[in-house]
Design an enzyme around this catalytic site. Structure first.
Site, mmCIF file in Angstrom:
data_model
loop_
_atom_site.group_PDB
_atom_site.id
_atom_site.type_symbol
_atom_site.label_atom_id
_atom_site.label_comp_id
_atom_site.label_asym_id
_atom_site.label_seq_id
_atom_site.Cartn_x
_atom_site.Cartn_y
_atom_site.Cartn_z
ATOM 1 N N HIS A 150 0.843 -1.197 0.000
ATOM 2 C CA HIS A 150 0.000 0.000 0.000
ATOM 3 C C HIS A 150 0.878 1.246 0.000
ATOM 4 C CE1 HIS A 150 -2.281 3.187 2.377
ATOM 5 N NE2 HIS A 150 -2.907 3.119 1.216
ATOM 6 N N SER A 151 0.558 2.160 -0.902
ATOM 7 C CA SER A 151 1.165 3.483 -0.914
ATOM 8 C C SER A 151 2.688 3.400 -0.959
ATOM 9 C CB SER A 151 0.683 4.266 0.310
ATOM 10 O OG SER A 151 1.136 5.608 0.271
ATOM 11 N N ASP A 152 3.354 3.833 0.108
ATOM 12 C CA ASP A 152 4.805 3.942 0.128
ATOM 13 C C ASP A 152 5.508 2.598 -0.037
ATOM 14 O OD1 ASP A 152 6.784 6.000 0.328
ATOM 15 O OD2 ASP A 152 7.437 5.110 2.204
#
Length: 320
Positions: free
Chosen positions: A157-159
Site C-alpha cells: 500500500h502506498s509507500d
C-alpha cells in the site's frame, strides 16, 4: 523484522498473504480502522487466507537501532490533514476537492481535535527518511520471510508499493502475485541503490559462474590429457609388440637363408644362374642381421615411442 501470523481455523487458500504497510505506519494499519471497524487482516483471515503482518525494518516493533539505521522522519499532523484526512479543505491539487472518504467523529471535519483523526494520528510512527534504505532493508527482510514460509502473495500500500516489485525481483520463484493498492511511484533516484545492489549481485553470480566453467574446462582438459596419454601408451605398446614380432619373423628368415646358402655352397657344379641368387641371399641375410642387432632394435623402439597420433598400430610399413 517483526512478523505476526494470523491463521484461520481452516485455511482454504493455496497461498498466504503478506501485508506490507505504507509510510509512517506499522502492521496495526491492517488490523482495525481509526473508527473501530475491523481491518483488512481480519477480512482476509475470514476468507481462508493465512495472513502475515510485518513492521518494516527500523520502525514500530522492528526497532530502529542507533548507529546502524539512518535518520528518522516524522510526518506532522498538519501534513496528515492536507494529504490524507481532509485534502478538500486545502485544495493542493485539482482532484483534492473530490475527497470524501475519511470518517469524522461528529465534528464535521477530519482534522486535529476530531477523535477519529486523533486516533489515526496516534498510530503514526517515525520512519527512515531515506526511501532507498527503507526499500533495501524491507526487500531483504521480506525475501528472508519468503525463504522461511515459501510462496506467497504480496499486498502493498502506498509507500510500500515499490517494495513488492523489488522483492519479486529478488525472489521471482516465491512471489505468486502482487496486489499494489495506491502504490507510490518509483523515482529513478530511489531505484539507483537497488539497481546497484542488483547489478553487484549479478556481477558476483556471473563471476562465480565463469570461475565454475573455467574449473570445469580445466578438469575436462586434464581428463582428456590423461585419456590421450593412456591411448598413446597402448598404441606405443602395440608398436613395440608388433615390431618385436617382426624381428622374430626376420630371425626365422635369417636361419632359413643361412641353411639355404650352406646347402647351395655344397653343391657340385652349381648352375651359374644360382651364383647371382646366392650373392643376393647373402646380402639380404646381412641386411636382416643388421636389423636384428641389439643397438638397432633399441634405436627403433625409441623412434616408435615418438610416432605421431596419425600412426596406426598395425601400419607394417612404419614398423620396418
Amino acid at each position: 523484522m517483526y512478523v505476526e501470523k494470523l491463521t484461520p481455523i481452516r485455511a482454504r487458500q493455496p497461498y498466504p498473504i503478506i501485508l506490507i504497510h505504507g509510510g509512517s505506519a506499522t502492521a496495526s494499519y491492517w488490523t482495525d480502522t481509526p473508527d473501530g471497524r475491523e481491518g483488512w487482516a481480519q477480512y482476509f483471515v475470514a476468507q481462508g487466507f493465512v495472513v502475515y503482518l510485518v513492521d518494516q525494518p527500523a520502525r514500530g516493533r522492528s526497532a530502529w537501532q542507533e548507529g546502524l539505521d539512518g535518520k528518522l522522519h516524522v510526518v506532522g499532523a498538519e501534513a496528515i490533514e492536507q494529504l490524507f484526512t481532509q485534502p478538500e479543505a486545502f485544495d493542493l491539487w485539482p482532484q483534492a476537492r473530490l475527497h470524501t472518504q475519511f470518517p469524522d467523529g461528529g465534528l464535521g471535519h477530519s482534522r486535529i481535535g476530531d477523535p477519529i483523526f486523533d486516533q489515526f494520528y496516534a498510530s503514526i510512527v517515525p520512519y527512515l527518511s531515506n526511501n532507498a534504505e527503507t526499500q533495501r532493508l524491507s526487500r531483504d527482510a521480506v525475501a528472508a520471510l519468503l525463504d522461511r514460509i515459501g510462496p506467497a502473495v504480496l499486498l502493498t500500500h502506498s509507500d510500500s508499493g515499490p517494495i513488492g516489485w523489488l522483492v519479486a525481483d529478488a525472489r521471482p520463484d516465491l512471489v505468486r502475485g502482487i496486489v499494489a493498492v495506491e502504490p507510490k511511484r518509483q523515482r529513478l533516484e530511489d531505484l539507483v541503490p537497488a539497481m546497484i545492489d542488483a547489478l553487484e549481485g549479478w556481477s558476483v553470480a556471473v563471476k562465480r559462474r565463469r570461475e565454475e566453467r573455467a574449473e570445469q574446462k580445466r578438469q575436462w582438459e586434464e581428463q582428456d590429457r590423461k585419456r590421450k596419454d593412456i591411448e598413446r601408451q597402448v598404441r606405443v605398446e602395440g608398436y613395440r609388440i608388433k615390431f618385436l614380432q617382426r624381428q622374430v619373423e626376420r630371425k626365422r628368415e635369417i636361419d632359413g637363408l643361412a641353411g639355404l646358402i650352406e646347402l647351395w655352397g655344397q653343391a657340385e657344379n652349381p648352375d651359374p644362374r644360382f651364383a647371382e641368387l646366392l650373392d643376393f641371399a647373402g646380402i639380404y641375410q646381412k641386411w636382416l642381421e643388421a636389423k636384428l642387432a641389439p643397438e638397432a632394435i633399441a634405436k627403433r623402439i625409441a623412434e616408435l615411442k615418438l610416432m605421431d597420433d596419425d600412426v596406426y598400430i598395425w601400419d607394417d610399413k612404419r614398423l620396418d
